[in-house]
Scaffold this motif. Structure first.
Motif, PDB file in Angstrom:
ATOM      1  N   UNK A 155       0.736  -1.140   0.038  1.00 42.95           N
ATOM      2  CA  UNK A 155       0.026   0.001   0.098  1.00 42.95           C
ATOM      3  C   UNK A 155       0.936   1.422  -0.071  1.00 42.95           C
ATOM      4  N   UNK A 156       0.191   2.412  -0.326  1.00 47.26           N
ATOM      5  CA  UNK A 156       0.980   3.626  -0.334  1.00 47.26           C
ATOM      6  C   UNK A 156       1.475   3.863   1.223  1.00 47.26           C
ATOM      7  N   UNK A 157       0.580   3.689   2.072  1.00 47.56           N
ATOM      8  CA  UNK A 157       0.813   3.992   3.314  1.00 47.56           C
ATOM      9  C   UNK A 157       2.040   3.554   3.962  1.00 47.56           C
ATOM     10  N   UNK A 158       2.368   2.234   3.689  1.00 45.76           N
ATOM     11  CA  UNK A 158       3.652   1.280   4.197  1.00 45.76           C
ATOM     12  C   UNK A 158       4.741   2.325   3.274  1.00 45.76           C
ATOM     13  N   UNK A 159       4.610   2.538   2.301  1.00 41.21           N
ATOM     14  CA  UNK A 159       5.619   3.195   1.510  1.00 41.21           C
ATOM     15  C   UNK A 159       6.090   4.545   2.120  1.00 41.21           C
ATOM     16  N   UNK A 160       4.894   5.365   2.545  1.00 39.32           N
ATOM     17  CA  UNK A 160       5.118   6.665   3.167  1.00 39.32           C
ATOM     18  C   UNK A 160       5.776   6.483   4.548  1.00 39.32           C
ATOM     19  N   UNK A 161       5.377   5.338   5.291  1.00 36.80           N
ATOM     20  CA  UNK A 161       6.077   5.075   6.417  1.00 36.80           C
ATOM     21  C   UNK A 161       7.617   4.744   6.516  1.00 36.80           C
ATOM     22  N   UNK A 162       7.837   4.054   5.374  1.00 32.38           N
ATOM     23  CA  UNK A 162       9.358   3.695   5.133  1.00 32.38           C
ATOM     24  C   UNK A 162       9.915   5.103   4.878  1.00 32.38           C
ATOM     25  N   UNK A 163       9.622   5.878   3.757  1.00 32.22           N
ATOM     26  CA  UNK A 163      10.488   7.135   3.468  1.00 32.22           C
ATOM     27  C   UNK A 163      10.373   8.002   4.589  1.00 32.22           C
TER      28      UNK A 163
END
Length: 687
Positions: free
Chosen positions: A107-115
């Motif tokens: 999901x885009x949320x997991x990508x955002x949390x990683x960044x």
């Protein structure tokens, strides 16, 4: 008059802003999990040193971005290759994590949390000089910090696009990355339509020049698509290079367009474009571009018939290859220059190249350094010294790149293949040109040269076999669009345009009609020009023909002495067709000068046997039949009946082979070769 361009056409304010791409996310994930930072100085790195070193080398290459972005599978395959020598549990865990990266960022949320967790990679700890992983001023630290800042500026829609592009990139396999790949499209930087970023800096609001459109021009030039090339060139030079209203780069666009026309041999369009480029260069005060335009204009053939081409004078801004280009003009016999002038020009080009690189600070390009060796090989071959030509070709082959688009390497490869074909190795020469290393990096212009050389080899073979039907019905309709003279392989009326080869062609035609005595003037003219211009290969052929004509006038001893003087050169040069013809003619001279005595006949037998074997090796069956007939007659007069009968049987076999080859129109292996040539052309045009 338009304003002059600034001293620096690309000022610091014109640097493009950073755009976050899908492969950047994967590289950041490798930094997060593949690079270990110990909390204690005594704590050991769980990854083996060899794997850590290989991973650092891989990441340096990827982060530097000196090559186009690679696919997910390609990067992962390199890491797995480095892990083969490391039998370690942490390494296997890392490979497993990297293989599941698509599922981890579902999901885009997991990508955002990683960044958002990226600052741990580069922020200093407790205000000390040491960093958690990387110093902010190191290459890796700067990359991580730049990606974090670029992510911070993204809008919600931009994060969604980045996530979608990342998922597509992970599942794309080894597919090449292009401008149409999701996540790699060009981002428009105007204020109205740019919804990719939430926070915009000054550079994010202005569209500055990039090299993508010039890539389209190079693609069109490679594939021969003039529409794509013209459009890519127009779009490239219409970009904003600086803040002035006039770019001042129009002359560069015209010069690139003229070069494209020159490579495609559209000489009228090239001349017209160069005239416009010269005018634009003078208006802008661009002396270097003006010099390039003038030099290219001098390469074009003169408009007035019979006028000699312009030889460049050495100038400060002249490229050394323009001096080498003058060699092509000087080796044309129509312009009445001996080959010594060409060698002088080569020496000047070598000196100018050293000055160009060492003093003027010109860019060192290996193919340009080797160009003078390729030109020397051509001049030595024209001079009649093929062994020296092969040495120069070997230098180029040894030090040039394999499988690239180097025209210098291609030139020596084609010349070597044709020389091999002249020695009778037709299949071997064609096979050497069909090697993938020869054609895989060619553009469409060099492809035409490559295809034309294969056609010339097949035409040479058909000519020697006397396969007129194959030449006229199969090969001629398929001839590539390159300069060609019908007299090279046929008895044609259209002249070659050479004051040496045209008279020799007429002499051989009259000899075939048994009227050699009527062509003495033409033969002597060709002989004088060949000696004056240093074309000793043609000079030796003219000497053989002169001795052949002299036999008709009864000048037997003079003809024998003439050939005896030139035979050492012929034997050392070892051009098989020329050597066989010389031996056959010398044997006839010996027989005639000795009044067909027993000693003269015995002296002529070894020459005839050698000539017969040479003609057989290059598959000239008609000439072989003539030699076998004379040899059988000589052996009969000598009294060797057994060998006479053997030569008679060989003559009969050669006659049958001659008739069989004469009736052949299509051969399967020739069709297969030409099918490969057309497939390669189609593949290059469809890149």
């Amino acid at each position: 008059m338009p304003p002059a361009p600034p001293a620096d056409p690309v000022p610091p304010s014109a640097r493009p802003s950073h755009v976050l791409r899908p492969h950047h996310v994967f590289l950041l994930y490798i930094f997060m999990h593949g690079f270990y930072a110990a909390d204690d100085e005594e704590e050991e790195n769980p990854f083996p040193k060899s794997f850590t070193l290989a991973l650092h080398r891989l990441m340096i290459r990827e982060v530097a971005e000196v090559t186009p972005p690679r696919s997910y599978q390609a990067i992962l395959a390199d890491i797995k290759q480095a892990a083969l020598s490391a039998d370690s549990g942490p390494v296997e865990d890392l490979i497993m994590k990297l293989g599941r990266v698509g599922a981890l960022f579902a999901t885009a949320d997991t990508l955002s949390n990683f960044m958002q967790a990226l600052p741990i990679l580069f922020l200093d700890r407790d205000d000390e000089e040491s960093a958690r992983f990387f110093s902010r001023r190191s290459l890796f630290g700067y990359f991580c910090h730049r990606c974090f800042v670029s992510f911070t500026k993204l809008a919600i829609g931009g994060i969604e696009k980045l996530h979608q592009g990342f998922i597509v990139w992970v599942h794309a396999g080894d597919s090449p990355i292009t401008a149409t790949t999701p996540g790699y499209a060009q981002v428009r930087r105007d204020v109205i339509t740019n919804d990719y970023q939430l926070f915009k800096t000054k550079q994010d609001k202005t569209e500055y020049a990039d090299a993508e459109t010039y890539t389209l021009f190079m693609k069109g030039l490679t594939t021969g698509d003039s529409n794509v090339a013209n459009e890519g060139l127009r779009r490239f030079f219409e970009q904003k290079f600086h803040d002035n209203s006039e770019s001042g780069l129009r002359q560069h666009a015209m010069l690139n367009l003229a070069r494209m026309y020159f490579l495609r041999r559209e000489l009228a369009a090239c001349r017209k474009t160069l005239e416009e480029a010269i005018t634009a260069s003078r208006t802008a005060g661009d002396n270097k571009t003006l010099q390039h335009c003038s030099s290219l204009m001098h390469r074009l053939p003169p408009l007035e018939r019979g006028r000699r081409p312009i030889i460049n004078e050495v100038q400060p801004d002249m490229h050394p290859l323009e001096i080498l280009a003058d060699v092509r003009k000087l080796i044309n016999v129509q312009y009445q220059q001996p080959l010594s002038a060409a060698f002088e020009r080569i020496v000047e080009a070598i000196g100018l190249y050293d000055h160009y690189v060492d003093v003027q600070g010109g860019q060192f390009i290996e193919s340009e350094q080797l160009a003078q060796h390729a030109v020397q090989s051509i001049v030595w071959g024209t001079f009649g010294c093929s062994k020296l030509a092969r040495i120069e070709e070997d230098i180029v082959t040894a030090f040039s790149e394999v499988g690239g688009d180097d025209n210098t390497r291609l030139t020596v490869t084609l010349n070597r293949a044709y020389h091999m074909a002249r020695q009778g190795k037709y299949e071997e020469s064609v096979a050497s040109l069909l090697e993938p290393d020869v054609w895989r990096g060619l553009n469409i212009a060099d492809y035409n040269l490559w295809a034309a050389e294969i056609w010339n080899i097949l035409a040479l073979r058909a000519c020697r076999h006397r396969k007129q039907r194959q030449l006229k019905e199969y090969l001629m309709p398929r001839r590539p669009n390159t300069p060609h003279s019908p007299r090279d392989y046929q008895w044609a009326k259209e002249p070659i345009g050479s004051i040496i080869r045209d008279p020799l062609h007429e002499v051989m035609l009259m000899r075939m009609c048994e009227q050699s005595h009527a062509s003495v003037d033409q033969l002597l003219t060709a002989l004088w020009h060949a000696e004056y211009h240093g074309r000793y290969n043609l000079y030796r052929t003219a000497i053989i023909l002169l001795a052949d004509v002299g036999l008709e006038f009864g000048m037997t001893k003079w003809c024998k002495r003439l050939l005896d003087e030139v035979m050492p050169q012929i034997m050392s040069e070892n051009d098989r067709e020329q050597k066989a013809f010389a031996q056959y003619t010398l044997a006839r001279c010996i027989i005639a000068a000795g009044d067909s005595s027993q000693a003269a006949l015995e002296e002529a037998v070894p020459l005839l046997e050698s000539a017969e074997g040479t003609y057989a090796s290059i598959q000239m069956f008609a000439a072989e039949c003539d030699v076998l007939y004379l040899l059988s007659v000589v052996l009969h007069n000598v009294g060797n009946q057994e060998r006479r009968d053997a030569m008679a049987r060989k003559h009969e076999i050669a006659m049958e082979m001659r008739e069989h080859r004469h009736l052949e129109t299509i051969e399967p292996w020739v069709e297969d070769v030409w099918a490969i040539v057309t497939d390669v052309g189609a593949a290059i045009a469809s890149r």
